[in-house]
Design a protein around this motif. Structure first.
Motif, PDB file in Angstrom:
ATOM      1  N   LYS A   1       0.834  -1.194   0.000  1.00  0.00           N
ATOM      2  CA  LYS A   1       0.000   0.000   0.000  1.00  0.00           C
ATOM      3  C   LYS A   1       0.873   1.250   0.000  1.00  0.00           C
ATOM      4  CE  LYS A   1      -3.752  -2.444   0.289  1.00  0.00           C
ATOM      5  NZ  LYS A   1      -4.657  -2.558  -0.884  1.00  0.00           N
ATOM      6  N   PHE A   2       0.355   2.285  -0.646  1.00  0.00           N
ATOM      7  CA  PHE A   2       1.099   3.540  -0.760  1.00  0.00           C
ATOM      8  C   PHE A   2       0.814   4.439   0.444  1.00  0.00           C
ATOM      9  CE2 PHE A   2       1.438   7.982  -2.019  1.00  0.00           C
ATOM     10  CZ  PHE A   2       2.662   8.019  -2.676  1.00  0.00           C
ATOM     11  N   CYS A   3       1.869   5.078   0.945  1.00  0.00           N
ATOM     12  CA  CYS A   3       1.695   6.134   1.944  1.00  0.00           C
ATOM     13  C   CYS A   3       2.684   7.250   1.623  1.00  0.00           C
ATOM     14  CB  CYS A   3       1.894   5.617   3.371  1.00  0.00           C
ATOM     15  SG  CYS A   3       3.551   5.057   3.756  1.00  0.00           S
TER      16      CYS A   3
ATOM     17  N   VAL B   1       4.171  -3.291   2.894  1.00  0.00           N
ATOM     18  CA  VAL B   1       3.289  -4.438   3.061  1.00  0.00           C
ATOM     19  C   VAL B   1       2.365  -4.141   4.241  1.00  0.00           C
ATOM     20  CG1 VAL B   1       4.913  -6.077   2.067  1.00  0.00           C
ATOM     21  CG2 VAL B   1       4.982  -5.618   4.509  1.00  0.00           C
ATOM     22  N   PRO B   2       1.214  -4.819   4.350  1.00  0.00           N
ATOM     23  CA  PRO B   2       0.236  -4.484   5.393  1.00  0.00           C
ATOM     24  C   PRO B   2       0.775  -4.624   6.810  1.00  0.00           C
ATOM     25  CG  PRO B   2      -0.757  -5.869   3.702  1.00  0.00           C
ATOM     26  CD  PRO B   2       0.717  -5.852   3.424  1.00  0.00           C
ATOM     27  N   PHE B   3       0.192  -3.868   7.713  1.00  0.00           N
ATOM     28  CA  PHE B   3       0.487  -3.932   9.152  1.00  0.00           C
ATOM     29  C   PHE B   3       0.294  -5.372   9.648  1.00  0.00           C
ATOM     30  CE2 PHE B   3      -0.855  -3.754  13.582  1.00  0.00           C
ATOM     31  CZ  PHE B   3       0.110  -2.936  14.146  1.00  0.00           C
TER      32      PHE B   3
ATOM     33  N   VAL C   1       9.144  -4.416   6.750  1.00  0.00           N
ATOM     34  CA  VAL C   1       9.871  -5.409   5.960  1.00  0.00           C
ATOM     35  C   VAL C   1      10.062  -4.891   4.533  1.00  0.00           C
ATOM     36  CG1 VAL C   1       9.863  -7.753   5.056  1.00  0.00           C
ATOM     37  CG2 VAL C   1       8.947  -7.282   7.346  1.00  0.00           C
ATOM     38  N   MET C   2      11.294  -4.650   4.146  1.00  0.00           N
ATOM     39  CA  MET C   2      11.675  -4.245   2.790  1.00  0.00           C
ATOM     40  C   MET C   2      10.767  -3.157   2.212  1.00  0.00           C
ATOM     41  SD  MET C   2      12.742  -7.909   1.084  1.00  0.00           S
ATOM     42  CE  MET C   2      13.352  -7.093  -0.387  1.00  0.00           C
ATOM     43  N   PRO C   3      10.684  -2.003   2.856  1.00  0.00           N
ATOM     44  CA  PRO C   3       9.896  -0.909   2.274  1.00  0.00           C
ATOM     45  C   PRO C   3      10.544  -0.403   0.984  1.00  0.00           C
ATOM     46  CG  PRO C   3      11.211  -0.110   4.106  1.00  0.00           C
ATOM     47  CD  PRO C   3      11.378  -1.610   4.084  1.00  0.00           C
TER      48      PRO C   3
END
Length: 300
Positions: free
Chosen positions: A223-225, A247-249, A254-256
Motif C-alpha cells: 500500500k502507498f503512503c 506491506v500491510p500492518f 519489511v523491505m519498504p
C-alpha cells in the motif's frame, strides 16, 4: 522505417523488443507469451493476416544461421531466394508457398538479430488479399526493427505508445479499450507501472486525477503512503506524489520501497498518462519522469 511510418494510413506495432509497420486499420488479435518467447497475431476485420513469433535463445554461442538453415531444409522445394534483410539482422531466410493442412499456403520468414539477441519467425497467410500480402512482404518485413537490451524500448499497441528505460521486463499487461496498462520489473526492487486512460474528460468526470492511482489495474499487497521528505502536488491537470510502498500492518517495516507517482492530462490527445515507479531507498525516482516523457512522445 521512419519514411514508411510517415505515409498516410501506416502505423506500427512495437512489442517485446521489436517493431514493425502495419496498416492503420490492422490490430493485434492475440498476444501470448512473454520476454523469452511468445507470439502476436495481426489482422483486420476479415481475420488474421500475419503472425510474429519470437524466441530469445539465451546462449551466447547460439548460431542463428544454422537454426534458420535447419528450418529451411525441412521444406527444400519451397526455399526462395532474396529474403528481406532488415537492418540489425545478422541472418535471414524464408520459404514461400509453404502449405499446412486446413490453413492454406503461407510465406514463412526467419531472422536472427545478434544486436537484439532475438530470433523472429513471421508467418504470412497467402489467403489474404494479394495486395495486402505483397505489402507485408515488400514493405513491412524490410522495415522490421529490433531494439538492443542496452537501449530504451518502445512499446506501441493499438493507439498507445510507451518508452521504457533499458532493463525493464514486461511482467503483466491489461489492454482494455480506453485503458491501457503495462507493468514492468527490473531486478527485485524496481517496479514500473505505465497507464494511459482516454478520453480524459470522461475519466476525470468519474474520479479526480490522483484517485486513479487507487484504482490499480494490477493486484498487489503493498500500500502507498506519503513520504514526509517527498513532494505532493495536486492540481486539476497533473499530480505528483513521493511515498513508500509498504506491506500491510504489522509487517510494514519489511523491505519498504520508495515510490513516485506522476499523472498528467494531455489535452492535445485527451488522455491521462500515469506512471508509478517503485525503487530502492538509495536509488532515484527519475525513471518515473523518463517513462512519462516517453508516453508523451519524447525520448527518455
Amino acid at each position: 522505417m521512419m519514411d514508411l511510418k510517415k505515409q498516410d494510413g501506416v502505423d506500427f506495432i512495437s512489442w517485446q523488443g521489436f517493431s514493425i509497420p502495419i496498416m492503420r486499420e490492422w490490430r493485434p488479435l492475440r498476444i501470448a507469451g512473454g520476454f523469452r518467447q511468445g507470439s502476436i497475431a495481426i489482422g483486420d476485420v476479415t481475420g488474421p493476416l500475419f503472425e510474429i513469433r519470437w524466441m530469445r535463445p539465451g546462449a551466447a554461442d547460439f548460431d542463428g544461421r544454422a537454426w534458420i538453415d535447419g528450418n529451411k531444409k525441412k521444406s527444400d522445394a519451397k526455399i526462395a531466394s532474396g529474403p528481406p534483410h532488415p537492418k540489425g539482422f545478422s541472418s535471414v531466410g524464408w520459404i514461400r508457398g509453404f502449405e499446412e493442412k486446413d490453413s492454406g499456403r503461407k510465406t514463412v520468414w526467419w531472422g536472427y538479430s545478434v544486436k537484439g539477441m532475438i530470433l523472429l519467425e513471421i508467418i504470412v497467410s497467402e489467403l489474404a488479399d494479394p495486395a495486402i500480402h505483397e505489402w507485408i512482404i515488400s514493405k513491412a518485413l524490410p522495415s522490421l526493427e529490433v531494439f538492443s537490451p542496452e537501449d530504451a524500448w518502445i512499446w506501441r499497441i493499438f493507439s498507445a505508445q510507451f518508452t521504457v528505460p533499458a532493463g525493464f521486463i514486461l511482467e503483466k499487461h491489461k489492454l482494455n479499450n480506453g485503458d491501457m496498462s503495462l507493468c514492468f520489473r527490473r531486478n527485485k526492487k524496481e517496479r514500473l507501472v505505465l497507464r494511459q486512460i482516454y478520453p480524459a474528460e470522461l475519466a476525470l468526470g468519474r474520479r479526480p486525477i490522483e484517485k486513479w492511482f487507487e484504482d490499480s489495474p494490477f493486484r498487489e499487497r503493498r500500500k502507498f503512503c506519503d513520504a514526509k521528505d517527498g513532494v505532493r502536488a495536486v492540481r486539476e491537470k497533473d499530480f505528483t506524489a513521493d511515498g513508500w510502498k509498504l506491506v500491510p500492518f504489522p509487517l510494514g517495516f519489511v523491505m519498504p520501497r520508495r515510490c513516485r507517482r506522476i499523472a498528467v492530462v494531455d489535452d492535445s490527445c485527451d488522455r491521462i498518462y500515469l506512471t508509478e515507479y517503485e525503487y530502492g531507498r538509495r536509488d532515484s525516482g527519475e525513471p518515473a519522469e523518463s517513462a512519462l516523457k516517453g508516453m508523451r512522445g519524447g525520448t527518455p
